[in-house]
Motif scaffolding. Structure first.
Motif, PDB file in Angstrom:
ATOM      1  N   GLY A  14      78.628 -17.558 -53.026  1.00 49.40           N
ATOM      2  CA  GLY A  14      77.829 -17.623 -51.821  1.00 49.40           C
ATOM      3  C   GLY A  14      77.038 -16.369 -51.507  1.00 49.40           C
ATOM      4  N   LEU A  15      77.248 -15.300 -52.292  1.00 42.93           N
ATOM      5  CA  LEU A  15      76.509 -14.058 -52.075  1.00 42.93           C
ATOM      6  C   LEU A  15      75.252 -14.066 -52.922  1.00 42.93           C
ATOM      7  CD1 LEU A  15      76.399 -11.156 -50.858  1.00 42.93           C
ATOM      8  CD2 LEU A  15      77.576 -10.390 -52.930  1.00 42.93           C
ATOM      9  N   PRO A  16      74.081 -14.016 -52.303  1.00 37.51           N
ATOM     10  CA  PRO A  16      72.835 -14.039 -53.085  1.00 37.51           C
ATOM     11  C   PRO A  16      72.618 -12.731 -53.840  1.00 37.51           C
ATOM     12  CG  PRO A  16      72.354 -13.718 -50.747  1.00 37.51           C
ATOM     13  CD  PRO A  16      73.826 -13.991 -50.849  1.00 37.51           C
ATOM     14  N   ILE A  17      72.305 -12.840 -55.104  1.00 35.05           N
ATOM     15  CA  ILE A  17      71.977 -11.693 -55.942  1.00 35.05           C
ATOM     16  C   ILE A  17      70.467 -11.684 -56.132  1.00 35.05           C
ATOM     17  CG2 ILE A  17      72.364 -10.529 -58.140  1.00 35.05           C
ATOM     18  CD1 ILE A  17      74.855 -10.787 -56.351  1.00 35.05           C
ATOM     19  N   GLN A  18      69.831 -10.609 -55.671  1.00 35.67           N
ATOM     20  CA  GLN A  18      68.378 -10.556 -55.671  1.00 35.67           C
ATOM     21  C   GLN A  18      67.831 -10.047 -57.010  1.00 35.67           C
ATOM     22  OE1 GLN A  18      66.813 -11.820 -53.120  1.00 35.67           O
ATOM     23  NE2 GLN A  18      68.644 -12.036 -51.858  1.00 35.67           N
ATOM     24  N   TRP A  19      66.673 -10.583 -57.376  1.00 36.74           N
ATOM     25  CA  TRP A  19      65.983 -10.095 -58.560  1.00 36.74           C
ATOM     26  C   TRP A  19      65.693  -8.601 -58.442  1.00 36.74           C
ATOM     27  CZ3 TRP A  19      65.866 -12.144 -63.079  1.00 36.74           C
ATOM     28  CH2 TRP A  19      65.856 -13.525 -63.255  1.00 36.74           C
ATOM     29  N   TYR A  20      65.360  -8.162 -57.237  1.00 37.63           N
ATOM     30  CA  TYR A  20      65.047  -6.750 -57.010  1.00 37.63           C
ATOM     31  C   TYR A  20      66.195  -5.867 -57.492  1.00 37.63           C
ATOM     32  CZ  TYR A  20      63.574  -2.511 -54.506  1.00 37.63           C
ATOM     33  OH  TYR A  20      63.189  -1.232 -54.198  1.00 37.63           O
ATOM     34  N   ALA A  21      67.415  -6.237 -57.101  1.00 43.00           N
ATOM     35  CA  ALA A  21      68.581  -5.441 -57.477  1.00 43.00           C
ATOM     36  C   ALA A  21      68.790  -5.460 -58.985  1.00 43.00           C
ATOM     37  CB  ALA A  21      69.824  -5.969 -56.771  1.00 43.00           C
ATOM     38  N   LEU A  22      68.649  -6.618 -59.603  1.00 43.03           N
ATOM     39  CA  LEU A  22      68.849  -6.733 -61.047  1.00 43.03           C
ATOM     40  C   LEU A  22      67.820  -5.899 -61.809  1.00 43.03           C
ATOM     41  CD1 LEU A  22      69.545 -10.570 -61.370  1.00 43.03           C
ATOM     42  CD2 LEU A  22      71.211  -8.714 -61.450  1.00 43.03           C
ATOM     43  N   ILE A  23      66.576  -5.926 -61.342  1.00 40.23           N
ATOM     44  CA  ILE A  23      65.521  -5.166 -62.013  1.00 40.23           C
ATOM     45  C   ILE A  23      65.750  -3.671 -61.866  1.00 40.23           C
ATOM     46  CG2 ILE A  23      63.055  -4.607 -61.914  1.00 40.23           C
ATOM     47  CD1 ILE A  23      62.587  -7.590 -61.242  1.00 40.23           C
ATOM     48  N   ILE A  24      66.106  -3.232 -60.662  1.00 44.33           N
ATOM     49  CA  ILE A  24      66.355  -1.804 -60.424  1.00 44.33           C
ATOM     50  C   ILE A  24      67.528  -1.316 -61.268  1.00 44.33           C
ATOM     51  CG2 ILE A  24      67.055  -0.094 -58.715  1.00 44.33           C
ATOM     52  CD1 ILE A  24      64.162  -0.996 -58.460  1.00 44.33           C
TER      53      ILE A  24
END
Length: 271
Positions: A14-24
């Motif tokens: 249920g916790l959204p993982i953002q593309w921004y975080a993955l890219i950084i």
């Protein structure tokens, strides 16, 4: 039709993982790996880079947030509960770079490492990480420029997924994230190419070239953005800082280059 890319990559419990975080995170891992490989070639240890990153990553994120909050203080003084809400955005790269530079100074002093050499090892990897990180802005539909037309974007020969994602708030936008990403990627290639030339640079000159290259491009790209942090509602903070850094880097470069006691940046080509 609106921006088509979903900022959320997936969810875990249920916790959204953002593309921004993955890219950084991916950019940080790659930068750390490349800097570690270079460190060994100039007589440092790869662990010097990883040990530094353990301090630099959290402090740089903190610096990026503090920088942003300072220049948006009117908003945050009325909404103090949002100061720590970084999931809503609000990280300024210059704040992170300034905080990282402070960490470099104290880390190298503590470990008896040449600060300039350490920076020369790191900065090409940093600008590559910046190039990658701008795609996080793309996924978040942020760091875009003023109004434009689809016809203009098509003339840039951009793929449709970029053009479609630049349709924001009812109009097509200048992809300033892409301009800066490409500028940084070119800077990375040039710095790596020049750094490989034997006896070409003195210690510190790679870093100063990085500052000149990044600040020069950022000055013009920042002028196209619609979300700039402002000083006295008149000056774009990043443009002002870019101009100061560009001039300062040139002056320091000239002064250091003339000094005979500044050592060359020497790499062991056998490694």
């Amino acid at each position: 039709m609106f921006a088509t890319v979903n900022p959320t990559a997936f969810e875990i419990f249920g916790l959204p993982i953002q593309w921004y975080a993955l890219i950084i995170v991916s950019a940080i891992i790659l930068a750390t790996y490349l800097a570690s490989k270079e460190a060994v070639k100039v007589g440092l240890k790869s662990d010097d880079i990883t040990d530094f990153m353990l301090w630099a990553i959290p402090i740089s994120f903190l610096g990026a947030r503090i920088y942003y909050v300072i220049f948006e203080w009117r908003y945050y003084v009325e909404n103090p509960h949002l100061i720590l809400a970084i999931r809503n955005g609000g990280l300024a790269i210059y704040g992170g770079l300034i905080a990282g530079a402070i960490v470099v100074y104290f880390f190298t002093r503590h470990h008896f490492i040449s600060t300039w050499k350490f920076l020369d090892v790191a900065t090409p990897s940093v600008i590559l990480a910046q190039a990658i990180g701008r795609w996080g802005n793309f996924m978040n539909h942020e760091a875009f420029g003023g109004d434009t037309t689809r016809a203009f974007l098509e003339k840039l020969h951009l793929p449709n997924f970029i053009i479609d994602n630049m349709y924001i708030e009812g109009v097509y936008r200048q992809p300033t994230f892409l301009y800066e990403s490409v500028w940084n990627l070119i800077g990375f290639v040039i710095l790596i190419w020049l750094r490989r030339k034997p006896n070409f640079f003195k210690e510190g000159e790679i870093t100063l070239c990085y500052v000149m290259w990044y600040s020069f491009g950022r000055f013009f790209i920042e002028g196209m953005r619609t979300d700039s942090l402002m000083l006295f509602q008149t000056f774009r903070v990043s443009q002002l800082l870019s101009a100061i850094l560009f001039v300062a880097a040139i002056v320091i470069f000239v002064i250091r280059h003339k000094k005979e006691d500044v050592p060359l940046y020497v790499r062991d080509k056998g490694l």
